[in-house]
Write an enzyme that holds these catalytic residues in place. Structure first.
Site, PDB file in Angstrom:
ATOM      1  N   THR A 147      -9.512 -21.692  26.350  1.00 32.15           N
ATOM      2  CA  THR A 147     -10.497 -20.902  25.595  1.00 32.15           C
ATOM      3  C   THR A 147     -10.437 -21.221  24.109  1.00 32.15           C
ATOM      4  OG1 THR A 147     -10.462 -19.130  27.207  1.00 32.15           O
ATOM      5  CG2 THR A 147     -11.102 -18.510  24.993  1.00 32.15           C
ATOM      6  N   SER A 198      -7.478 -24.064  32.051  1.00 32.22           N
ATOM      7  CA  SER A 198      -6.098 -24.188  32.567  1.00 32.22           C
ATOM      8  C   SER A 198      -5.933 -23.646  33.984  1.00 32.22           C
ATOM      9  CB  SER A 198      -5.095 -23.531  31.620  1.00 32.22           C
ATOM     10  OG  SER A 198      -5.068 -22.137  31.776  1.00 32.22           O
ATOM     11  N   THR A 225      -4.913 -19.882  28.310  1.00 29.41           N
ATOM     12  CA  THR A 225      -3.906 -18.827  28.493  1.00 29.41           C
ATOM     13  C   THR A 225      -3.617 -18.532  29.967  1.00 29.41           C
ATOM     14  OG1 THR A 225      -5.579 -17.077  28.428  1.00 29.41           O
ATOM     15  CG2 THR A 225      -4.541 -17.692  26.322  1.00 29.41           C
ATOM     16  N   ASP A 226      -4.540 -18.932  30.878  1.00 33.57           N
ATOM     17  CA  ASP A 226      -4.385 -18.475  32.264  1.00 33.57           C
ATOM     18  C   ASP A 226      -3.119 -19.008  32.944  1.00 33.57           C
ATOM     19  OD1 ASP A 226      -6.545 -16.844  32.156  1.00 33.57           O
ATOM     20  OD2 ASP A 226      -7.927 -18.176  33.207  1.00 33.57           O
TER      21      ASP A 226
HETATM   22  C1  SIN Z   1      -7.988 -21.172  30.367  1.00 39.92           C
HETATM   23  O1  SIN Z   1      -6.908 -20.715  30.742  1.00 39.92           O
HETATM   24  O2  SIN Z   1      -8.189 -22.387  30.173  1.00 39.92           O
HETATM   25  C2  SIN Z   1      -9.155 -20.267  30.165  1.00 39.92           C
HETATM   26  C3  SIN Z   1      -8.767 -18.904  29.749  1.00 39.92           C
HETATM   27  C4  SIN Z   1      -8.077 -18.851  28.423  1.00 39.92           C
HETATM   28  O3  SIN Z   1      -7.700 -19.825  27.800  1.00 39.92           O
HETATM   29  O4  SIN Z   1      -7.883 -17.689  27.953  1.00 39.92           O
END
Ligand code: SIN
Length: 344
Positions: free
Chosen positions: A21, A67, A100-101
């Protein structure tokens, strides 16, 4: 310049881009949900940010993905890039921009495999780069601060920063799907705070001391065609073991060459409470273990760790791990990989 002394060339802070993100874009600035992750190049994310004193920035795009779609091949690419840069004497630290995922999985993997003596800082964001008020630029600025911090420089290790908080790779977990401070540490707290360009540690971090087989372990991970297949399942009401039996059928077919996927090699089971398991699931897991599948039990509780010694309730003393399920799955795969390579 001091007379008689040559100026020291700036040390290098390498920023590796993986996507997420923090590198996401939506059609309009109000949209903080319907965006595409992993679009903006990492070099663009760094525009306007200044490196820590005495350092210069270098950027490398390793991948640009959402991710949720991480794969062993992407992890291998990231591990290889990080390892290559960590061999360079002029490199002081790495920062990795990441979704973050699955960030907690990548952080744990970097920690377990690389055991870096120099800081490796992962950073993400909860709002895309195109948002009216993106959190990525401040988080990335904090990551640069943390990477250049004297305490982090001395300790090394893998760290995660988001919303001004710093977590170590082992403890960090994503605990909220939307909040800007989406990470927590189970029943612990952050290791430090980044506040107005300085890092306030809550305790002195221990310096990293790499495993004696570290280089061989890294090579085994980087060169493996396939990482041992480990699946993560849960115990729950109605957990009758059917899923385990299906996975065992897959294992038999793959071993017999009738299924192209890697055969099941390990199972991480997120048990209820203190790792307790449904009686019917225990029977299926015992069969799996008898057929050569390694079983590790953890808890599905979001806080705490399994206290070993509950074998009476499980009816079989399966091995217990203190890691949460996502990290335990990777840990078991690495354990089996290093075992196959005759490494400790
Ligand atoms: C991801 O994990 O690539 C999408 C969600 C995020 O980064 O918060």
């Amino acid at each position: 310049m001091t007379e008689g002394r040559a100026a020291q060339p700036p040390r290098v802070l390498v920023v590796l881009g993986m996507g997420g993100t923090i590198a996401g874009r939506a059609a309009n600035a109000q949209d903080v949900v319907g965006y595409q992750a992993g679009v903006v190049p990492v070099a663009d994310l760094l525009a306007g940010l200044v490196p820590p004193d005495g350092m210069r920035l270098e950027a490398e795009q390793v991948a640009n993905v959402d991710s949720k779609d991480m794969t062993p091949a992407l992890w291998q690419a990231l591990l290889a890039a990080a390892w290559r840069h960590l061999q360079r004497p002029e490199v002081a630290a790495l920062v990795i921009t990441h979704g973050t995922d699955t960030l907690e999985e990548t952080a744990w993997l970097l920690h377990a495999v690389l055991q870096p003596r120099r800081p490796v800082v992962l950073v993400g964001a909860m709002r895309p780069a195109s948002a009216a008020a993106p959190d990525g630029p401040q988080n990335l600025a904090d990551a640069l601060t943390l990477a250049g911090d004297a305490v982090a420089q001395t300790a090394g290790g893998v760290w995660v920063t988001l919303a001004g908080r710093v977590f170590d790779a082992r403890a960090v977990r994503k605990v909220h799907p939307a909040r800007a401070d989406a990470f927590g540490a189970g029943d612990g707290g952050p290791a430090a705070w980044v506040e107005a360009g300085r890092v306030r540690w809550l305790a002195q971090p221990a310096a990293v001391s790499p495993h004696p087989d570290q280089a061989a372990r890294v090579q085994a991970v980087l060169t493996a065609q396939r990482w041992p297949r480990v699946e993560w399942i849960s115990s729950h009401g109605g957990a009758d073991g059917a899923l385990v039996r299906a996975l065992l059928r897959q294992r038999h077919a793959a071993v017999a060459g009738e299924d192209a996927d890697a055969p099941l090699a390990g199972l991480v089971v997120a048990g209820t409470g203190n790792g307790s398991l449904h009686t019917e699931l225990v029977a299926a897991l015992a069969d799996a273990e008898d057929q050569g599948v390694t079983v590790w039990v953890t808890t599905r509780c979001p806080e705490g760790e399994v206290i070993p010694g509950d074998g009476g309730r499980a009816r079989r003393p399966f091995a217990v791990t203190d890691l949460p399920p996502a990290k335990a799955r990777l840990a078991l795969s690495l354990h089996l990989l290093w075992q196959q390579a005759a490494l400790s």
